[in-house]
Design a protein around this motif. Sequence first.
Motif, mmCIF file in Angstrom:
data_model
loop_
_atom_site.group_PDB
_atom_site.id
_atom_site.type_symbol
_atom_site.label_atom_id
_atom_site.label_comp_id
_atom_site.label_asym_id
_atom_site.label_seq_id
_atom_site.Cartn_x
_atom_site.Cartn_y
_atom_site.Cartn_z
ATOM 1 N N ILE A 171 0.842 -1.210 0.000
ATOM 2 C CA ILE A 171 0.000 0.000 0.000
ATOM 3 C C ILE A 171 0.872 1.253 0.000
ATOM 4 C CG2 ILE A 171 -1.613 1.347 1.414
ATOM 5 C CD1 ILE A 171 -2.876 -1.283 2.292
ATOM 6 N N TYR A 202 1.150 4.303 -2.719
ATOM 7 C CA TYR A 202 1.077 5.716 -2.336
ATOM 8 C C TYR A 202 2.216 6.517 -2.968
ATOM 9 C CZ TYR A 202 1.472 9.886 0.576
ATOM 10 O OH TYR A 202 1.591 11.187 1.001
ATOM 11 N N SER A 228 1.530 6.911 -6.657
ATOM 12 C CA SER A 228 0.477 7.894 -6.936
ATOM 13 C C SER A 228 0.998 9.319 -6.852
ATOM 14 C CB SER A 228 -0.691 7.697 -5.965
ATOM 15 O OG SER A 228 -0.307 8.033 -4.637
ATOM 16 N N LEU A 268 -6.233 8.680 -6.025
ATOM 17 C CA LEU A 268 -5.605 7.577 -5.291
ATOM 18 C C LEU A 268 -4.692 8.115 -4.199
ATOM 19 C CD1 LEU A 268 -5.105 4.544 -4.981
ATOM 20 C CD2 LEU A 268 -3.298 4.741 -6.708
ATOM 21 N N SER A 269 -3.966 9.182 -4.521
ATOM 22 C CA SER A 269 -3.067 9.775 -3.534
ATOM 23 C C SER A 269 -3.845 10.313 -2.340
ATOM 24 C CB SER A 269 -2.260 10.901 -4.184
ATOM 25 O OG SER A 269 -1.435 11.541 -3.233
ATOM 26 N N LEU A 302 -5.095 7.246 -0.186
ATOM 27 C CA LEU A 302 -4.013 6.604 0.558
ATOM 28 C C LEU A 302 -3.398 7.542 1.574
ATOM 29 C CD1 LEU A 302 -2.248 4.582 -2.287
ATOM 30 C CD2 LEU A 302 -3.874 3.773 -0.578
ATOM 31 N N ASP A 303 -3.391 8.839 1.285
ATOM 32 C CA ASP A 303 -2.852 9.811 2.233
ATOM 33 C C ASP A 303 -3.685 9.828 3.510
ATOM 34 O OD1 ASP A 303 -0.983 11.898 2.920
ATOM 35 O OD2 ASP A 303 -2.649 13.288 2.710
ATOM 36 N N PHE A 320 -5.536 7.331 4.548
ATOM 37 C CA PHE A 320 -5.366 6.027 5.198
ATOM 38 C C PHE A 320 -4.062 5.980 5.988
ATOM 39 C CE2 PHE A 320 -3.416 1.781 4.999
ATOM 40 C CZ PHE A 320 -4.356 1.050 5.710
ATOM 41 N N LEU A 321 -2.978 6.441 5.364
ATOM 42 C CA LEU A 321 -1.667 6.371 6.008
ATOM 43 C C LEU A 321 -1.512 7.378 7.137
ATOM 44 C CD1 LEU A 321 0.609 5.836 2.877
ATOM 45 C CD2 LEU A 321 -0.043 4.150 4.609
#
Length: 260
Positions: free
Chosen positions: A56, A60, A63, A71-72, A75-76, A78-79
């Motif tokens: 994952i 990131y 992306s 997508l960025s 994931l941003d 999420f992270l």
Amino acid sequence: MPLPAVSSAPERVELLDNFRLQDAVDIGIVAFLVYSLIELIRGTRAARMLIGLCIIFLFYLSSRVFDLYTLSWILDNFLSSVLLVIVIIFQHDIRRALVQVGSRPFFGSEARLRGQELEDIIRAVGMLASRRVGGLIVIERETGLNEFVEGGITLDAQISKELVVTLFAPGSSVHDGAVIVRKGRVTAAGCILPLTTNPDVSKTLGTRHRAAIGVTEESDAVVIVVSEEDGSISLVVDGRITRDLDVGTLRGTLQKLFVA
């Protein structure tokens, strides 16, 4: 006119002068912690989950490089809470790791069994296996099992082959529960253990085996399981099960774990 060569020796000397003993200790500690982490999660579901998180993270980075804004953004977000996600996902593995760290010899003496006590347990297991009588024997080490002892019937009796076999006899009122051994004595019988929630555990394993894995995921106990279906013997340590042991192999493994 050629330029004179510039020696890099002074730079190397300066780098060596700036390298402190504390730096070597720092690097050594970090290397030890990384190695210990790999050893703890190797062969467990945590290893695959960690690989998934790394994938994952690679998505990131990709992306960001290729300007994949949606997508960025996903994931941003999420992270940004990845630490909380790691604690939730790896809560059982973190608990097991902390138990193992707290059970190192420098935090106290390791649990030991005398040769005769161990031999009585092994002979009882052999007899249960030959008769195809199910058994679940939990041997406590550094982590206390009081919460499970309190749910069973307190005995505090000296270990003997006859006692262990009698407790698991089909007519016994406690034969379906676990027997807990503490400091060379049968502390309690008929104890209820937590079942493992690990989805990777084989669906063919019965309740005794799942309970054995479950209690070793939450403690450093060693558990012996005898299957009532085929009389096979299994040993469970740190959430990992070794099946189809013979009495000789079981004796050798337990001696390494408990006998000084």
